[in-house]
Design an enzyme around this catalytic site. Structure first.
Site, PDB file in Angstrom:
ATOM      1  N   CYS A  99      53.065  67.695  27.843  1.00  0.00           N
ATOM      2  CA  CYS A  99      51.775  68.328  27.540  1.00  0.00           C
ATOM      3  C   CYS A  99      51.686  69.634  28.318  1.00  0.00           C
ATOM      4  CB  CYS A  99      50.643  67.376  27.915  1.00  0.00           C
ATOM      5  SG  CYS A  99      49.033  67.883  27.315  1.00  0.00           S
ATOM      6  N   CYS A 156      46.143  74.310  17.398  1.00  0.00           N
ATOM      7  CA  CYS A 156      45.909  74.291  18.840  1.00  0.00           C
ATOM      8  C   CYS A 156      45.221  75.570  19.283  1.00  0.00           C
ATOM      9  CB  CYS A 156      47.221  74.124  19.592  1.00  0.00           C
ATOM     10  SG  CYS A 156      47.008  73.945  21.378  1.00  0.00           S
TER      11      CYS A 156
END
Length: 434
Positions: free
Chosen positions: A159, A353
């Site tokens: 991540c 995103c």
């Protein structure tokens, strides 16, 4: 009547419960098992860590929302999953049985894999809102006594977006406090290049993020393996592309935030046939476990192979929209199984995103998230910051009102050409053929 249990009430689990309630009639029971009764909007944690948000503004009490939706909540949390017996052992000794299970636990944070890493060691985290609150105290100390900063990710991390976000958000907070000139910053990452993101890049994320780091006077080390962390000093080995040692760095710091690698949660790891050696749930293209066909999995707990070999291990992220596509496919497939039909929906795994930098940002669209892609686009600008703030308010409203996908969201996604499901074709017997 069927009983569907969702294990976990994070981004994926909460929306999963809402989606199931939407597609299944009230004659079917839905239960969510979670440690606690509070939903936290994790993407806001970088803002919490610098004081731009408080916990009350990013959390939702799930008790009244679930009650209104007819969803039962067991806040004791899971001690152990026993898929052979279709039940979950809770931490208080009770058990919850199920006909169908959706695993949405999120990850366990593997701070222990690097000595000295994490809130119980010498670095901060923004993985949980409680960690972000602790980090805020450390940021206040940094502003009062400026010194070197290290931001980044540990070996095996998957991540990376929040690490980049926090580096730039912290930069903005330090500029606002008029101390940025006394805070040298370095970004340390196992990625083979800046902007890899565990996805071999999306569009020109390499160029965009390198440019942002340069313009914000943040140095970087890639192919970085954090070996140990002492109080005030991080020991990092920088590798070449073929994995040979290139340099050793002993980096001093007054503040550091390092994202850890993830692994499956402890409650799953003893379930043979359900998880891989790392503890992530193995699934097929229908989000369905191969050993236990009444068990599905969504989100960060899902096993996805890395994007090829890298000098330092790098995982694949599971982004928000990608997880929501898993939710939609899973709800459809469980509905079909209850009707006596075979699963046929496949999540698109498309990714949208928004990475906020405080007064700027980078956005990307990857369709699908895993290459090769049909759409591979990225861009930057102040509009990303505005969009991220708007998305936070919108998503929290979805959680508070118990909606998985309001009609206007579906319409907007159709206009953008972003789908949650892959196309499905049927034969005359209602069997999926593509």
């Amino acid at each position: 009547m069927s009983h569907v249990v969702v294990l976990g009430a994070g981004l994926g689990g909460t929306i999963m419960a809402y989606e199931l309630r939407k597609v299944l009639g009230r004659e079917h029971q839905i239960t969510v098992v979670n440690r606690g009764a509070t939903y936290s909007f994790v993407p806001s944690n970088p803002w919490v860590a610098v004081g731009w948000r408080d916990t009350a503004s990013v959390e939702v009490d799930l008790v009244p929302v679930f009650s209104k939706a007819g969803i039962a909540l067991r806040p004791e949390g899971a001690e152990r999953l026993v898929p052979e017996e279709n039940r979950i052992e809770l931490t208080n000794g009770d058990s919850v049985s199920y006909d169908y299970l959706v695993v949405a636990t999120g990850p366990e944070l593997a701070f222990d894999e690097v000595p000295g890493l994490g809130p119980e060691g010498h670095t901060q985290s923004i993985c949980q809102v409680s960690h972000a609150v602790e980090a805020k105290t450390a940021v206040d100390r940094l502003i009062a006594n400026p010194g070197p900063v290290i931001i980044g990710a540990a070996p095996g991390a998957s991540c990376f977006g929040p690490a980049y976000e926090f580096a730039f958000v912290l930069d903005k907070a330090l500029r606002d406090a008029k101390v940025r000139d006394r805070v040298p910053m370095v970004f340390v990452t196992p990625e083979p290049y800046i902007g890899h993101l565990g996805l071999d890049g999306v569009g020109d994320t390499k160029g965009l993020l390198e440019s942002q780091l340069r313009s914000h006077h943040i140095k970087w080390i890639t192919n970085a393996r954090i070996e140990t962390v002492d109080d005030g000093v991080m020991h990092v080995e920088e590798l070449t592309e073929d994995g040979a040692s290139k340099a050793k760095h002993d980096l001093p710091f007054a503040f550091s935030m390092i994202l850890p690698a993830f692994r499956g949660v402890d409650a799953l790891r003893s379930a043979a046939g359900l998880v891989n050696p790392r503890g992530f749930v193995t699934i097929d293209r229908h989000q369905q476990n191969q050993t236990f066909p009444n068990v599905f999995a969504i989100g960060v707990c899902v096993a996805i192979p890395p994007m090829g070999k890298t000098a330092v291990p790098v995982g694949v992220p599971k982004t928000g929209f990608m997880i929501e596509s898993m939710v939609t496919a899973t709800a459809h497939n469980i509905e079909r199984m209850i009707e006596g039909k075979a699963p046929n929906a496949e999540a698109s795994w498309n990714a949208i995103c928004l990475a906020d930098f405080g007064d700027n940002g980078v956005a990307f669209v990857a369709q699908p998230q895993i290459p090769p892609r049909n759409v591979n686009w990225s861009s930057s600008g102040y509009w990303v910051h505005v969009a991220k703030v708007g998305f936070e308010k919108y998503f929290l409203r979805k959680i508070r009102t118990g909606q998985s996908e309001p009609f206007y969201e579906k319409l907007a996604l159709q206009v953008m050409g972003v789908d949650k499901l892959r196309s499905i074709k049927f034969d005359d017997n209602d069997n999926a053929v593509a």
